[in-house]
Design an enzyme around this catalytic site. Structure first.
Site, short mmCIF file in Angstrom:
data_model
loop_
_atom_site.label_atom_id
_atom_site.label_comp_id
_atom_site.label_asym_id
_atom_site.label_seq_id
_atom_site.Cartn_x
_atom_site.Cartn_y
_atom_site.Cartn_z
N TYR A 1 -1.61 -0.84 10.54
CA TYR A 1 -1.57 -0.27 9.23
C TYR A 1 -0.36 -0.65 8.42
O TYR A 1 0.51 -1.26 7.61
CB TYR A 1 -2.37 -0.38 8.63
N SER B 1 0.65 -0.84 -0.08
CA SER B 1 0.21 0.06 0.27
C SER B 1 1.04 0.83 -0.16
O SER B 1 2.36 0.74 0.74
CB SER B 1 -0.74 -0.16 0.92
N1 NAP Z 1 -8.68 -1.06 -0.50
C1 NAP Z 1 -8.16 -0.06 -0.54
O1 NAP Z 1 -8.26 1.44 -0.23
C2 NAP Z 1 -6.46 -0.47 -0.36
C3 NAP Z 1 -5.58 0.83 -0.36
C4 NAP Z 1 -3.79 -0.46 -0.28
C5 NAP Z 1 -4.09 -1.44 -0.01
N2 NAP Z 1 -5.10 -2.23 -0.02
C6 NAP Z 1 -4.67 -3.99 0.01
O2 NAP Z 1 -5.21 -4.38 -1.02
C7 NAP Z 1 -5.40 -5.83 -0.07
C8 NAP Z 1 -7.24 -5.92 -0.36
O3 NAP Z 1 -7.84 -5.30 0.44
P1 NAP Z 1 -9.53 -5.19 -0.54
O4 NAP Z 1 -9.14 -3.54 -0.30
O5 NAP Z 1 -9.60 -6.00 -0.78
O6 NAP Z 1 -10.09 -5.44 1.80
P2 NAP Z 1 -11.16 -6.80 1.76
O7 NAP Z 1 -12.03 -6.39 0.53
O8 NAP Z 1 -11.58 -6.24 3.65
O9 NAP Z 1 -10.22 -8.03 1.12
C9 NAP Z 1 -9.19 -8.29 2.07
C10 NAP Z 1 -9.81 -9.65 1.99
O10 NAP Z 1 -8.53 -10.33 2.47
C11 NAP Z 1 -8.90 -11.42 3.23
N3 NAP Z 1 -8.70 -12.02 4.71
C12 NAP Z 1 -8.34 -10.93 5.53
N4 NAP Z 1 -7.82 -11.64 6.74
C13 NAP Z 1 -7.40 -12.90 6.19
C14 NAP Z 1 -6.38 -14.03 6.60
N5 NAP Z 1 -6.33 -14.08 7.85
N6 NAP Z 1 -6.65 -14.96 5.54
C15 NAP Z 1 -6.78 -15.44 4.14
N7 NAP Z 1 -7.35 -14.50 4.15
C16 NAP Z 1 -8.01 -12.80 4.60
C17 NAP Z 1 -10.52 -11.30 3.38
O11 NAP Z 1 -11.10 -12.35 3.26
P3 NAP Z 1 -12.10 -13.04 4.31
O12 NAP Z 1 -12.25 -12.04 5.44
O13 NAP Z 1 -13.17 -14.44 4.00
O14 NAP Z 1 -10.46 -14.38 4.52
C18 NAP Z 1 -10.37 -10.19 2.25
O15 NAP Z 1 -11.15 -11.50 0.78
C19 NAP Z 1 -4.94 -6.03 0.95
O16 NAP Z 1 -3.79 -6.48 1.29
C20 NAP Z 1 -4.99 -4.78 1.44
O17 NAP Z 1 -4.29 -3.98 2.81
C21 NAP Z 1 -6.27 -2.28 -0.07
#
Ligand code: NAP
Length: 256
Positions: free
Chosen positions: A148, A135
């Protein structure tokens, strides 16, 4: 690289960026395996065109076993996308070490476990690719992002180090640093989130970056420029900016 026909494992693929990316890669002809904890949501994403391997990446043994299951199901593995992640705002009062540890368990150790599940086989084969989703929040310290951001900074450093270590072994390492993407993760944030993009757009950008062999995939462009510039702001000036954010209650950060 050629995405069509590639065997790709995406973690954190039950929702958000991971789900959209799995769909985008399958649309481009990849053979995709998806993992996360929620098996029902994974099944909904996968339909009948992806392999589902439910997994909690904080469990090292289960993650290594999941890597084996994915290789068996896909007949090998070309790309692992380390996308599973979690975000909660950190408060300094009361100090919450458990919340900090939980972030490191998923965002750092989850990636480390997934690397353990794929890197040895890729090195032995002399080919393969790891795509880590970090990120821009890892670029500078931001109020509210103590847990985070620290984990994402660690992941950025880990991936950069690995890129050098694994290059001679024929294994490519790519780093993805999104700004704000509209997902479950950002839905509950109550602070301004400039330059927000939709998951499908994020997925297209990431897939394009993978196909073009980009070492770094940072998006959207205005956030990439802002946060790259933030990296060179002197500490004193950065403190003035972040202290002002705290005073105005603007806790949180770009890209969380
Ligand atoms: N959204 C943003 O603005 C943003 C910005 C920068 C980076 N990111 C990064 O992008 C990635 C995806 O995030 P997102 O925004 O798509 O959020 P999200 O919709 O909350 O997705 C997170 C995913 O990670 C899974 N997860 C969480 N804990 C886990 C565990 N212990 N074991 C296996 N799977 C797990 C969740 O599924 P389950 O709950 O089913 O396990 C879900 O599929 C993350 O690494 C996040 O830090 C997001």
């Amino acid at each position: 690289m050629e995405i069509s026909g590639a065997r790709i494992w995406v973690t954190g693929a039950s929702t958000g960026i991971g789900a959209a990316l799995a769909e985008e890669l399958a649309d481009r002809g990849a053979r995709v395996a998806v993992s996360a904890r929620n098996a029902d949501q994974l099944a909904a994403v996968a339909g009948d065109r992806m392999v589902v391997v439910p997994l909690d990446v904080t469990d090292r043994t289960a993650t290594v076993a999941a890597g084996d299951a994915v290789r068996r199901a896909l007949g090998g593995l070309d790309v692992a996308v380390l996308n599973a992640g979690t975000w909660s705002q950190f408060h300094v009062e009361p100090w919450d070490s458990a919340l900090f540890a939980a972030h490191l368990q998923v965002n750092v150790m989850g990636a480390v476990h997934t690397l353990e599940a794929v890197v040895p086989q890729m090195v032995a084969a002399g080919r393969g690719r790891v795509v880590g989703v970090a990120s821009v929040a890892g670029y500078r310290g931001l109020p509210g992002s103590e847990a985070y951001g620290a984990g994402k900074a660690a992941l950025l450093n880990l991936l950069e180090a690995l890129r050098g270590s694994l290059a001679p072994q024929g294994v490519v390492v790519q780093t993805v640093s999104p700004g704000f993407v509209r997902t479950r993760m950002t839905d509950r944030n109550r602070f301004p989130m400039p330059f927000m993009v939709e998951p499908a757009d994020a997925a297209r950008t990431i897939a394009d970056g993978i196909a073009r062999d980009k070492a770094e995939i940072v998006f959207p462009l205005p956030m990439a420029v802002l946060m790259k510039l933030a990296r060179v702001v002197p500490v004193r000036a950065w403190t003035a900016v972040t202290a002002a954010m705290s005073r105005r209650g603007l806790h949180g950060n770009p890209g969380d």
